[in-house]
Design a protein around this motif. Structure first.
Motif, PDB file in Angstrom:
ATOM      1  N   LEU A   1       0.829  -1.205   0.000  1.00 26.26           N
ATOM      2  CA  LEU A   1       0.000   0.000   0.000  1.00 26.26           C
ATOM      3  C   LEU A   1       0.864   1.255   0.000  1.00 26.26           C
ATOM      4  N   VAL A   2       1.841   1.299   0.892  1.00 28.56           N
ATOM      5  CA  VAL A   2       2.701   2.481   0.997  1.00 28.56           C
ATOM      6  C   VAL A   2       3.500   2.675  -0.292  1.00 28.56           C
ATOM      7  N   ALA A   3       4.015   1.553  -0.859  1.00 29.39           N
ATOM      8  CA  ALA A   3       4.814   1.644  -2.083  1.00 29.39           C
ATOM      9  C   ALA A   3       3.979   2.192  -3.242  1.00 29.39           C
ATOM     10  N   ILE A   4       2.758   1.666  -3.402  1.00 32.62           N
ATOM     11  CA  ILE A   4       1.903   2.120  -4.506  1.00 32.62           C
ATOM     12  C   ILE A   4       1.570   3.600  -4.341  1.00 32.62           C
ATOM     13  N   LEU A   5       1.266   3.976  -3.101  1.00 34.58           N
ATOM     14  CA  LEU A   5       0.941   5.378  -2.838  1.00 34.58           C
ATOM     15  C   LEU A   5       2.100   6.287  -3.217  1.00 34.58           C
ATOM     16  N   TRP A   6       3.289   5.902  -2.827  1.00 35.03           N
ATOM     17  CA  TRP A   6       4.496   6.681  -3.128  1.00 35.03           C
ATOM     18  C   TRP A   6       4.662   6.818  -4.642  1.00 35.03           C
ATOM     19  N   VAL A   7       4.611   5.699  -5.351  1.00 38.72           N
ATOM     20  CA  VAL A   7       4.832   5.707  -6.797  1.00 38.72           C
ATOM     21  C   VAL A   7       3.780   6.569  -7.492  1.00 38.72           C
ATOM     22  N   LEU A   8       2.527   6.417  -7.099  1.00 45.41           N
ATOM     23  CA  LEU A   8       1.448   7.154  -7.747  1.00 45.41           C
ATOM     24  C   LEU A   8       1.593   8.652  -7.539  1.00 45.41           C
ATOM     25  N   ILE A   9       1.917   9.034  -6.308  1.00 47.73           N
ATOM     26  CA  ILE A   9       2.039  10.466  -6.028  1.00 47.73           C
ATOM     27  C   ILE A   9       3.206  11.051  -6.811  1.00 47.73           C
ATOM     28  N   THR A  10       4.325  10.328  -6.837  1.00 46.84           N
ATOM     29  CA  THR A  10       5.479  10.800  -7.602  1.00 46.84           C
ATOM     30  C   THR A  10       5.121  10.935  -9.081  1.00 46.84           C
ATOM     31  N   TYR A  11       4.450   9.920  -9.599  1.00 47.60           N
ATOM     32  CA  TYR A  11       4.064   9.885 -11.011  1.00 47.60           C
ATOM     33  C   TYR A  11       3.168  11.076 -11.350  1.00 47.60           C
TER      34      TYR A  11
ATOM     35  N   VAL B   1      16.816   4.774  -1.363  1.00 45.69           N
ATOM     36  CA  VAL B   1      16.078   5.720  -0.513  1.00 45.69           C
ATOM     37  C   VAL B   1      14.595   5.339  -0.500  1.00 45.69           C
ATOM     38  N   PHE B   2      14.101   4.993  -1.687  1.00 43.08           N
ATOM     39  CA  PHE B   2      12.702   4.569  -1.808  1.00 43.08           C
ATOM     40  C   PHE B   2      12.430   3.352  -0.918  1.00 43.08           C
ATOM     41  N   LEU B   3      13.299   2.343  -1.019  1.00 41.29           N
ATOM     42  CA  LEU B   3      13.104   1.109  -0.251  1.00 41.29           C
ATOM     43  C   LEU B   3      13.157   1.364   1.249  1.00 41.29           C
ATOM     44  N   VAL B   4      14.215   2.115   1.678  1.00 36.25           N
ATOM     45  CA  VAL B   4      14.340   2.426   3.099  1.00 36.25           C
ATOM     46  C   VAL B   4      13.124   3.240   3.551  1.00 36.25           C
ATOM     47  N   GLY B   5      12.704   4.149   2.683  1.00 38.45           N
ATOM     48  CA  GLY B   5      11.550   5.003   3.017  1.00 38.45           C
ATOM     49  C   GLY B   5      10.295   4.198   3.288  1.00 38.45           C
ATOM     50  N   ILE B   6       9.961   3.286   2.368  1.00 39.71           N
ATOM     51  CA  ILE B   6       8.702   2.556   2.590  1.00 39.71           C
ATOM     52  C   ILE B   6       8.823   1.598   3.777  1.00 39.71           C
ATOM     53  N   LEU B   7      10.001   0.991   3.948  1.00 40.98           N
ATOM     54  CA  LEU B   7      10.165   0.066   5.079  1.00 40.98           C
ATOM     55  C   LEU B   7      10.022   0.806   6.403  1.00 40.98           C
ATOM     56  N   GLU B   8      10.648   1.997   6.490  1.00 44.81           N
ATOM     57  CA  GLU B   8      10.569   2.780   7.725  1.00 44.81           C
ATOM     58  C   GLU B   8       9.129   3.238   7.989  1.00 44.81           C
TER      59      GLU B   8
END
Lengths: 432, 257
Positions: free
Chosen positions: A45-55, A74-81
């Protein structure tokens, strides 16, 4: 005195035997899945949200396509955190779906300190996954918290807009809508869609003035299509019906049977995941030119088997166990149980599923034809390529009539069978 | 003295790797021709006890002797031969809903038939005659060709009884046979069981919820609590104090007339 019951109180699986080892592995898998699935749900969920907003943002601002404006790490660490924080300090979506919540000793509410410890140790316990192998992972043990079943009491649950998961899901939907609209509206396609309808005008004109003299050729090909669908359904049913017994979880309990179960399920889901149209292309290459309906038939068949086996076996998994118990109790053999307790329960759903599949196969066979798999679909393709639109129109109408007719017929028959009004078996008169 | 018809020795059943103990060291015996009623709260192990006898549930430990044979040790083929002399009646009837009443009744003969005959549904003429007779005995001969799910609850349970009669049983296990029925129908079903017990000499083990039914029909009562045997005696021995001991302090006795 020690009773036999005491010996059963705690019995860890014996790792020295193959059976015990398998059981231990199964328990481990179950425990890991229980803990990992909420985690992965949150992560996705967090990953999709991040990608969509960036897009969306990058398209609106710079008219460029970007999926993440930062380096991958950075993306990976970001969503994991984010997920670690969310699961430690709030009620994440994964927990909500799994009906779990974070609780302290004797179901006390976690303190802030406990949550911080939980969050910090999350990194060495959950991220390397291996930490979840223990019955109580390290981060839960030290922080004194545990992921417990969320029991809803008498208090009213908070409305969705005041829960973190509610807000995040709303945000996700908003992001999907915003990016979809901004990307399509900004591009050239909308303008073209509105500006040149006349390009397709010739096709529409042909639709109102079909070439009726062509009907005989079209009907001949239509019969080929129906034939393909019937053959694929019939042979599909004959293969899938016995196969479904090995693909039902409740009928495959022994280790050997379970192996068959896993194998069949795996292969079939692979077959199902590839579209019939792709299978048609594969078989066209395989059986070569000149025998096109056969390629189409094979493509439909492979999909029918995969699909029907899944539907059938799911029905088998939900049979009532009462009759099975009753026939077993009369001293009936395994075959008798199958014949008298299982089959009467599944026969009508099986017929209904088969009719539904026949319906799908008719529709699918025209699609399969479009890539050259024979039948009326292939004829339509050839006519469109040759720009003989008024002859193509006849084919379109015939397909529409056929699909409508089969649809009505199969839904009526299915309703009949689902109500279960089948002719009862004849019993000899003299016994009456 | 000859040995009892049915004997339980330290019967124990544990579910879910020792987390749930359904039966704990249950030992008692039953003489031929008894009508034994088993009472106890839901979850006290009544159904498990009954199902251990014909091994619909595998016991974890202990032995059960039926007519001197330890059924817990039998191979599945020999177990089937024992099962066909043990009738069973269920709380939810467990009929085959889509089949006719006659087929449901005939299915009681499956234990006596060869594999291919049962597969093809070739019941003998004698079996069919017997089925009609047994249906007549429970007052359902005019429903023989009706579908089982078209019948009322009481009628369905009577088909269950007819199916058990087809087995020509020595022993009848009934798992809460009247819990899903109304009081009037309950008595009619219980009377058929009583008839089987008294006229055909079938030993009956019945789990019941209503003490009034237990007193009325049972020749002996045993009580289970938390999987342990806590009472074994005649129906008249259960007084107010015993009742509270079995069902807990808050229980009130409910009469079924």
């Amino acid at each position: 005195m020690r009773s036999p019951a005491d010996d059963f109180q705690y019995q860890p699986p014996n790792l020295l035997t193959l059976e015990g080892f398998g059981e231990a592995l199964g328990m481990l898998r179950k425990r890991m899945a229980e803990r990992l699935s909420p985690f992965f749900l949150d992560l996705v969920l967090v990953a999709i949200l991040w990608v969509l907003i960036t897009y969306g943002v990058s398209w609106i601002v710079w008219k460029e396509v970007h999926y993440s404006l930062v380096p991958t790490w950075v993306f990976l660490v970001g969503i994991l955190e984010t997920v670690a924080l969310w699961e430690s300090f709030g009620q994440s979506l994964g927990y909500r779906v799994a009906r779990k919540t974070l609780l302290g000793e004797s179901r006390a509410k976690p303190t802030f300190r406990q949550r911080i410890v939980y969050y910090l140790l999350f990194h060495i316990s959950v991220f390397p996954i291996i930490g979840l192998a223990w019955k109580r992972p390290l981060h839960e043990r030290i922080s004194g918290l545990s992921v417990a079943h969320n029991v809803r009491g008498g208090e009213k649950p908070a409305p969705w807009y005041r829960t973190s998961s509610g807000i995040l899901v709303a945000l996700l939907m908003a992001a999907i809508l915003a990016t979809t609209f901004s990307v399509t509206i900004e591009s050239d396609t909308w303008r073209r869609f509105l500006a040149n309808p006349s390009k397709a005008g010739r096709i529409f004109k042909a639709l109102v003035s079909p070439d009726f003299s062509f009907w005989q050729d079209a009907v001949f090909k239509l019969i080929e299509t129906i034939y393909m669908a019937i053959m694929a359904t019939l042979i599909g049913v004959l293969v899938a019906a016995p196969l479904s017994f090995f693909a039902a979880r409740n009928l495959t309990r022994t280790p050997v049977a379970r192996l068959f179960y896993t194998l069949i399920r795996g292969i079939l889901s692979f077959f199902r995941s590839i579209e019939p149209i792709v299978w048609a292309i594969v078989f066209l290459v395989w059986v070569g030119p000149g025998r096109n309906p056969f390629a189409g038939f094979l493509a439909l068949l492979i999909h029918s088997i995969a699909d029907l086996t899944k539907l059938y076996s799911e029905r088998l998994e939900s049979i009532e166990t009462g009759p099975v118990e009753a026939i077993t109790a009369t001293g009936g053999s395994w075959l008798s149980v199958l014949r008298y307790a299982v089959i009467p329960q599944i026969i009508n759903p099986y017929i209904s599923f088969s009719l539904y599949r026949w319906d799908i196969n008719i529709r699918m066979s025209t699609i399969v034809g479009l890539v050259g798999g024979g039948g009326i679909g292939q004829l339509l393709l050839l006519l469109l390529r040759a720009q003989r639109f008024s002859q193509a129109a006849i084919c379109v109408y015939l397909i529409a009539m056929l699909v409508w007719g089969i649809d009505t017929l199969s839904s009526r028959l299915r309703r009949y069978y689902e109500r279960g009004r089948i002719i009862q078996e004849e019993v000899a008169e003299e016994s009456a | 003295m000859s040995q009892p018809y049915l004997r339980f020795e330290n019967l124990t059943k544990v579910y879910e790797r020792g987390q749930v103990v359904a039966l704990k060291n249950v030992s008692f015996s039953v003489e031929k021709g008894e009508f034994l009623v088993i009472i106890g709260l839901s979850g006290s192990g009544k159904s498990t006890l009954l199902r251990c006898i014909n091994r619909l549930i595998e016991p974890s430990a202990g032995q059960i002797f039926v007519d001197g044979v330890d059924v817990t040790q039998l191979s599945s083929a020999r177990m089937r031969r024992v099962r066909r002399k043990i009738g069973m009646i269920f709380q939810h009837f467990n009929l085959i809903n889509r089949s006719t009443v006659l087929t449901n009744t005939l299915s009681g003969r499956l234990g006596y038939m060869s594999a291919w005959r049962s597969l093809l549904g070739l019941f003998t003429k004698e079996d069919k005659k017997l089925a009609i007779q047994n249906l007549a005995r429970v007052g359902l001969e005019d429903k023989a060709y009706a579908r089982a799910d078209e019948l009322s609850g009481g009628q369905q349970q009577r088909v269950g009884i007819a199916r058990a009669l087809m087995q020509n049983p020595d022993l009848l296990l009934t798992d809460e046979p009247v819990s899903a029925l109304d009081p009037a129908t309950s008595h009619s079903v219980m009377q058929y069981l009583e008839q089987m017990n008294q006229e055909d000499g079938v030993t009956v083990l019945a789990s019941l919820h209503f003490l009034s039914l237990a007193r009325r029909y049972g020749t002996r009562i045993i009580a289970l609590k938390g999987g342990e045997l806590m009472f074994d005696g005649s129906p008249s021995e259960i007084d107010e104090a015993k009742f509270k001991e079995i069902y807990g302090d808050e229980a009130e006795e409910v009469e079924v007339r």
